[in-house]
Scaffold this active site. Structure first.
Site, short mmCIF file in Angstrom:
data_model
loop_
_atom_site.label_atom_id
_atom_site.label_comp_id
_atom_site.label_asym_id
_atom_site.label_seq_id
_atom_site.Cartn_x
_atom_site.Cartn_y
_atom_site.Cartn_z
N GLU A 173 4.79 -3.98 11.84
CA GLU A 173 3.47 -3.34 11.85
C GLU A 173 2.57 -4.20 10.99
OE1 GLU A 173 0.43 -1.65 10.55
OE2 GLU A 173 1.71 -0.11 9.65
N ASN A 205 0.80 -1.23 0.00
CA ASN A 205 0.00 0.00 0.00
C ASN A 205 0.84 1.28 0.00
OD1 ASN A 205 0.75 -0.30 2.67
ND2 ASN A 205 -1.24 0.23 3.53
N CYS A 228 -3.44 0.57 6.80
CA CYS A 228 -3.47 -0.08 8.13
C CYS A 228 -4.22 0.81 9.10
CB CYS A 228 -2.06 -0.29 8.64
SG CYS A 228 -1.05 -1.19 7.48
O1 G3P Z 1 1.04 0.91 7.45
C1 G3P Z 1 0.72 2.19 7.66
C2 G3P Z 1 -0.19 2.72 6.59
O2 G3P Z 1 -1.08 1.73 6.16
C3 G3P Z 1 -0.93 3.90 7.07
O3 G3P Z 1 -0.25 5.04 6.82
O4 G3P Z 1 -0.07 7.43 6.42
O5 G3P Z 1 -2.03 6.17 5.56
O6 G3P Z 1 -1.80 6.60 7.99
P1 G3P Z 1 -1.07 6.40 6.68
#
Ligand code: G3P
Length: 478
Positions: free
Chosen positions: A253, A158, A287
């Site tokens: 993570e 992602n 996530c």
């Molecule tokens: O693994 C972290 C990612 O999925 C989220 O990052 O910047 O979208 O909160 P963000």
């Protein structure tokens, strides 16, 4: 084979001796978009060996020079933002604008890591012995940070560029070498990013990008005695990596089921806007996306109405057209999401929109009146589908948050800051956002999951600390 992107090791782009490749399917067209090398075990061993040799030189390179190289890398990466965004669009169907943002954010992260690292690494400690009983003032302890050695970085699909540099930059500034294993979906974007590092000029072998099938080289890499630290973001694989890895620091993570608790006194307009942004952006494939809404019954109707109304404005379509909802990463992911939706339907959930799927493109859904017997109450869809649980008490919402195996982030909406803090304190997850959707950034904030969401803390500053150890020299006076 000119059609297959080369892998990177020893400061060179190479064709694998396997003569095999791995195909990358475009989630929007379902056609093979790119091919990358399927590296062999021998190539992995060789890259790790070269990384060790280069790390020795790099660790002795003055810190300001290391920082300079990282700043060059950041600049080149930002210059390449449009080209890299193009491959992000094709490999992972991220909307074009968000793809550009990912690259720019990555450049900023590298520069920040260089700035932060240069200061953190400059600081040591001087201790005197006579604080501890039984000692005179005859021992001087000089403690400073040293690198771990070779860091294995495994980012997910992602954010194949951003979650790669969020590991690579702290590793490099602290004097480590890096072996990058890009996700298959996103590998070409990651290789392009690595080429920016190549142009910035790091010692040969310091950074390698090894592509291939996890089933063929995954265990070898994660269990390799030459790997001194693993920084991983992804799914369940992380749990098996943690069990197999040696006695080395791990940063993991592994997903989330971020719970959004909406209290009776919440600003419902604000909450609804945050559900749209924090739940449906990149089709929920983050996530930190809101993955379950627990709303007090008395305001549920109004909140749901607002969200449903705003959802009608979400553009569904292709990433090239900058649509809000784009195809999810793979057919298996789309099938998994469909399974969760069908389960909720069978068990009597209320659907505010019709279920609609065209190949990997899943139209956004808000699934209401979700009950604990439904899989979607607990599992992470990684798609544009959000369950709503109507709660009678705040405790019920807190329970939903705490009873889940995932515990990455969460959020609470209330105009009463005291109440919000009490709820935040009761939610047992890595981070709680008050009056905003969960998010990892700003990228220097600590980022961590509890329970099955991971181990260790990320964020630039924390990663810098995590990728070093302390070395002491004690001067003993007569
Ligand atoms: O693994 C972290 C990612 O999925 C989220 O990052 O910047 O979208 O909160 P963000």
């Amino acid at each position: 084979d000119g059609d297959v992107f080369k892998y990177y090791a020893d400061g060179e782009w190479k064709v694998s001796a396997s003569k095999k490749s791995v195909g990358i399917t475009n989630p929007s067209t379902l056609k093979t978009q790119y091919k990358v090398q399927a590296c062999t075990q021998e190539e992995v061993n060789k890259a790790i060996e070269s990384a060790h040799a280069a790390q020795k030189i790099w660790a002795k390179t003055p810190l300001w020079k290391r920082a300079e190289a990282l700043h060059r890398f950041a600049g080149i990466l930002k210059d390449q933002k449009n080209a890299i965004a193009e491959s992000l669009v094709k490999e992972i169907a991220k909307p074009q604008k968000d793809s550009v943002t990912e690259v720019v954010r990555s450049g900023d992260l590298i520069s920040y890591a260089a700035e932060e690292g240069i200061r953190i690494m400059a600081e040591g400690k001087f201790l005197l012995s006579d604080s501890f009983p039984g000692n005179g003032r005859n021992k001087y302890c000089l403690a400073s940070k040293i690198p771990l050695g070779v860091v294995l970085c495994i980012p997910p699909f992602n954010y194949p560029v951003n979650l790669a540099v969020s590991k690579i930059a702290p590793a490099l500034i602290t004097g480590n070498a890096v072996i990058l294993k890009p996700p298959t979906q996103g590998a070409v974007s990651a290789l392009h990013m690595v080429h920016c590092a190549h142009m910035a000029g790091f010692p040969k072998g310091l950074l390698a990008a090894i592509t291939g099938k996890g089933s063929e080289i995954g265990d070898l890499m994660t269990m390799h005695p030459g790997i001194d630290c693993i920084s991983f973001t992804g799914g369940d694989t992380g749990i098996s990596i943690s069990k197999k890895a040696g006695m080395i620091p791990l940063q993991m993570e592994l997903g989330g089921k971020d719970c959004c608790i909406v209290l009776e006194d919440a600003d419902l307009e604000l909450a609804a806007n945050n559900v749209i942004k924090g739940g449906y952006s990149y089709s929920g494939q983050r996530c930190t996306a809101i993955k379950v809404i627990c709303v007090m019954e008395s305001v549920a109707e109004e909140l749901v109405k607002k969200i449903v109304e705003k959802m009608t404005k979400l553009k569904v379509g292709m990433p090239e057209d900058n649509c809000d909802i784009t195809p999810v990463v793979s057919e298996s992911s789309a099938n998994f999401i469909q399974g969760l939706v069908e389960d909720a339907k069978t068990k009597g959930a209320k659907f505010h929109q019709e279920w609609k799927r065209e190949n990997n493109l899943i139209y956004p859904l808000l699934i209401d009146n979700v009950t604990p017997d439904m899989r979607i109450a607990w599992e992470e869809p990684f798609g544009p589908v959000i369950p709503v649980i109507r709660i009678k008490t705040v405790e019920e919402g807190i329970h939903f948050c705490n009873a889940n195996n995932f515990a990455l982030q969460g959020c609470v909406f209330s105009k009463d800051i005291n109440k919000a803090i009490l709820v935040s304190n009761a939610m047992e997850t890595g981070t709680i956002q008050i009056n905003s959707a969960p998010a990892r950034g700003p990228d220097h904030f600590p980022f961590q999951g509890l329970r099955d969401s991971g181990i260790g803390t990320q964020g630039v500053t924390n990663s810098i600390h995590m990728m070093t150890k302390v070395k002491s020299t004690v001067i003993n006076l007569p």
